[in-house]
Motif scaffolding. Sequence first.
Motif, short mmCIF file in Angstrom:
data_model
loop_
_atom_site.label_atom_id
_atom_site.label_comp_id
_atom_site.label_asym_id
_atom_site.label_seq_id
_atom_site.Cartn_x
_atom_site.Cartn_y
_atom_site.Cartn_z
N VAL A 508 0.78 -1.27 0.05
CA VAL A 508 -0.24 0.08 -0.03
C VAL A 508 0.92 1.29 -0.02
N TRP A 509 0.60 2.27 -0.72
CA TRP A 509 1.50 3.34 -1.15
C TRP A 509 0.52 4.59 -0.34
N PHE A 510 1.55 5.25 0.23
CA PHE A 510 1.11 6.42 1.08
C PHE A 510 1.67 7.89 0.41
N GLU A 511 2.61 7.68 -0.59
CA GLU A 511 3.31 8.72 -1.22
C GLU A 511 2.29 9.14 -2.63
N GLU A 512 2.33 10.38 -2.64
CA GLU A 512 1.23 11.06 -3.55
C GLU A 512 2.21 10.87 -4.87
N GLU A 513 3.72 11.03 -4.88
CA GLU A 513 4.51 11.06 -6.10
C GLU A 513 4.18 9.83 -6.74
N LYS A 514 4.06 8.52 -6.07
CA LYS A 514 4.01 7.00 -6.52
C LYS A 514 2.61 6.97 -7.42
N ARG A 515 1.65 7.68 -6.75
CA ARG A 515 0.43 7.56 -7.64
C ARG A 515 0.54 8.49 -8.97
N GLN A 516 0.98 9.66 -8.93
CA GLN A 516 1.22 10.29 -10.28
C GLN A 516 2.08 9.50 -11.11
N TRP A 517 3.15 8.93 -10.53
CA TRP A 517 4.14 7.86 -11.44
C TRP A 517 3.30 6.93 -12.16
N ILE A 518 2.41 6.21 -11.53
CA ILE A 518 1.70 5.15 -12.02
C ILE A 518 0.60 5.69 -13.00
N VAL A 692 -13.27 17.47 -37.15
CA VAL A 692 -14.18 18.09 -37.10
C VAL A 692 -15.42 17.40 -36.86
N ASP A 693 -16.18 17.68 -35.50
CA ASP A 693 -17.10 17.11 -35.04
C ASP A 693 -18.34 17.95 -35.08
N PRO A 694 -19.47 17.66 -35.90
CA PRO A 694 -20.55 18.58 -35.93
C PRO A 694 -21.21 18.97 -34.61
N ALA A 695 -21.29 18.05 -33.70
CA ALA A 695 -21.76 18.23 -32.40
C ALA A 695 -21.05 19.12 -31.60
N VAL A 696 -19.83 19.14 -31.92
CA VAL A 696 -19.07 20.44 -31.03
C VAL A 696 -19.34 21.80 -31.65
N ALA A 697 -19.19 21.59 -33.22
CA ALA A 697 -19.42 22.76 -33.91
C ALA A 697 -20.80 23.61 -33.58
N THR A 698 -21.89 22.69 -33.42
CA THR A 698 -23.03 23.07 -33.15
C THR A 698 -23.33 23.57 -31.77
N GLY A 699 -22.53 23.28 -30.95
CA GLY A 699 -22.69 23.70 -29.52
C GLY A 699 -23.31 22.56 -28.57
N ALA A 700 -23.74 21.35 -29.53
CA ALA A 700 -24.33 20.41 -28.61
C ALA A 700 -23.54 19.55 -27.66
N ARG A 701 -22.04 19.52 -27.87
CA ARG A 701 -21.27 18.98 -26.84
C ARG A 701 -19.96 19.69 -26.85
N PRO A 702 -19.57 19.93 -25.49
CA PRO A 702 -18.10 20.87 -25.53
C PRO A 702 -16.97 20.23 -26.36
N PRO A 703 -16.07 21.12 -26.64
CA PRO A 703 -14.94 20.71 -27.66
C PRO A 703 -14.19 19.72 -26.53
N ARG A 704 -13.54 18.89 -27.36
CA ARG A 704 -12.26 18.10 -26.71
C ARG A 704 -11.23 18.90 -26.53
N ARG A 705 -10.51 18.55 -25.32
CA ARG A 705 -9.24 19.41 -25.01
C ARG A 705 -8.22 18.46 -25.14
N THR A 706 -6.88 19.29 -25.32
CA THR A 706 -5.62 18.78 -25.30
C THR A 706 -5.40 18.46 -23.97
N PRO A 707 -5.04 17.17 -23.53
CA PRO A 707 -4.62 16.86 -22.26
C PRO A 707 -3.35 17.57 -21.89
N GLU A 708 -3.13 17.97 -20.69
CA GLU A 708 -2.06 18.60 -20.17
C GLU A 708 -1.21 17.62 -19.31
N PRO A 709 0.17 17.77 -19.24
CA PRO A 709 1.05 17.02 -18.60
C PRO A 709 0.57 16.82 -17.10
N MET A 710 -0.23 17.64 -16.46
CA MET A 710 -0.65 17.33 -15.20
C MET A 710 -1.99 16.18 -15.20
#
Length: 762
Positions: A508-518, A692-710
């Motif tokens: 069992v891990w208690f370190e937060e850094e290990k959780r980010q590593w996995i 190009v996603d029509p659902a995004v273009a019409t505002g029916a669904r929010p746009p997909r975002r680029t994942p950040e390193p965090m």
Amino acid sequence: MANNTPLLDLPVEILLSIFPYLDANSFLALTSTCKSLHRPEFLHEATFWSSIVRTTFRVPNQPVVENDGQRWQKLYKRLLTQSRVMTWGDNQKACLGHSYTSPAAGFRIRGGPPHRGRPRAIRQKHISWPQKMDETESLGVISDLQCGGWSTSLLTSKGAIYTVGVLDGLQLNRPRAPAYQQPKMFPTPLRFPSGFVQPSERYDAATAIKQFSSGRGHVLGLSDSGRIWTWQNVDEAGLHVRFIHHETVEGERASGNGVVKKVVAGWNKSAALIEGSGIVLWEPLERENDESATEDAALVLESAAVPRTGYRESKANRQRTADEDELAETVGQVLNYIVLEHVVLFNTSLGKVFVSEIVWNQDEQRLGDPIELPLTTSTDLDEAFATDIQGSFRSFAVFTRSGAVLTGHQDRVMNYLQATGSQPESLFTRIPALQHKNVISVAFGDYHFHALHSKGYITSYGNEPQACGALGLGGHGDPEGRLRGIRYAGMGGDGRLVPHAYTEGRRVWFEEEKRQWIRFLTSGGTDPEEAAERLRMAIGSPDLACQGEVSEWIEQEGRDWEAKYGLQGEDEDGLGAYFALSVTAAGWHSGALVLANDELAQKISRACEVPDPKDAKSPDADDQPASATADGAGHSEQVSTPPSSSSPFTISPLLTTALDYARWFLGVGPYSAPTHSNNNAQSHPPTSAIHVDPAVATGARPPRRTPEPMDYGASPREGVKYAWAGDAFPRLRLSDGREMPGEVGFAEWRYGRPEWELGESF
């Protein structure tokens, strides 16, 4: 005038008999007066340090390490300021003591007033990583904790018991019928009847609890004076337990018949070890509807004692009776005992383990004659000598003098008692990860259990129903848990550890850094596209062997975190940043009392981080479209602006798609989904981030975002990256001769690949 005898001329036995009368400061001052007394055999004298830790902080004795004086001395130093309560697993009825304000993965607790003027909190249903219990700092030193069926209870060094959750999740709260007992989200003290001193106010031997036990739906406490108390509802005062058929005596110096040595709250029974009577069982007590709130005691009318358990070895030089001689030679003195659902098990001073069947119905209440359980067919005397027994509900563990730990189940014991052809060797399981690995204690839940090792780490075994997180290995169905060795299956996503996890164990891990590593590894490492096939083999396919061996490689990398980052010299007392003092489990949840060295933990956290210098932006970067362009139909097309290629965290559309593919075939949502979305796992492969996603273009669904390193464990914050941000997902040579595919080099085993023992599991 008589000559004075120099202190050092006294026999060692006399010196050792003087030590218990000293406090810690006086003892250290005495041993510092000369080199002769500063030797390890005096400085780390086990009896002194174990006694002062247990009397000062009310820490339960641990028979396996009671002679390790250096360990007890280190614990004494750190218990003063560093004890921390960590819990995990199913959070039903707020039994973990966690409160959250994010509604994303939780639900609202109904009923009850806001806590101290706060709005009612949102709590998560499942917690798969250990989390700190809320509001324990003001309680002082926590000396012990135990899980009940729907609760977690703490014992402080002042002798007060605090509880979160509810004691009996099936019992109606009578004053507010038909409502059930209301969950306690924050530690709430168990009260005594009016007229008694509450431990939080001042000390009183009759109410200061020195030892307690949590059962499925009630708590038993034994006070300093030797009085038994019982609670079945946090909102109601406890009851003093008295017997009509058994005499009990009180007094801090009381001895002989009637002295209560230990109480145990079992699954559906209460029990006490009473000198002269033996192990006594009775039904858990509760207040009736018509009882006054001032009622302070209850008389047990129906109780039963386990036969042949009343013998106690006497220090007095007196002649034993014939019956005492017979018990001394055949049974011995009871050292410890447990109460399971249908049997009582106990170990004795002769190194034997006995079982007594509980017969309890309307016609009779009795305990069967004890029958000895054979521990082994080996001729090794240490292997056949039991030193302790621990367990709850239907599971238990026997500790032997050789260092072996034998796990057993109530069903096997019942088969043996009923002589249904069960052989002695089939009574126990020998899990390789528990044999001769310095295991101090074993805590059992309904379907999982944990082992506490003397070096201060916890290993997990068994199953977690509905991916509830009871193993404490992360995941609750996500890839992180799979990479630790959990297989999820069935409609509810039940998790089961791979057989490989029983060779060395999963910590069992208690370190937060290990959780980010996995998290970083489950995203595919630095090159998800290159690692896609290996990731699929390890956690996205039926390949049990590959998952088992990759999870063991992960286990070894996380085993010695301080040494991995060159900080082993910073650990002054050898206990590490997190040292588990005790572990507990019940139902579908678990907890641990952990000594946390925050200074060392912060050093490790900083060692995991490296600067992330950013190069200047490309000259024409400002010319790149930041939002929309018009297509032929007049719709807006979302286009992600690519980051600078010189950045260590370049997230191209290809990488975004690779990250999403890695999570798609595992059945979880994409990293590139909007953070405020509640999207479930996709039912089809993800598309490119610039599709190009029509659902995004019409505002029916929010746009997909680029994942950040965090988002995937590569960076803790802007301008900083983790040291592993450039690491690839591991590529291994498997024990069956296969080589995992890929273009990176083969990863080395930090402690060597184990010789797998896949036959024993829980």
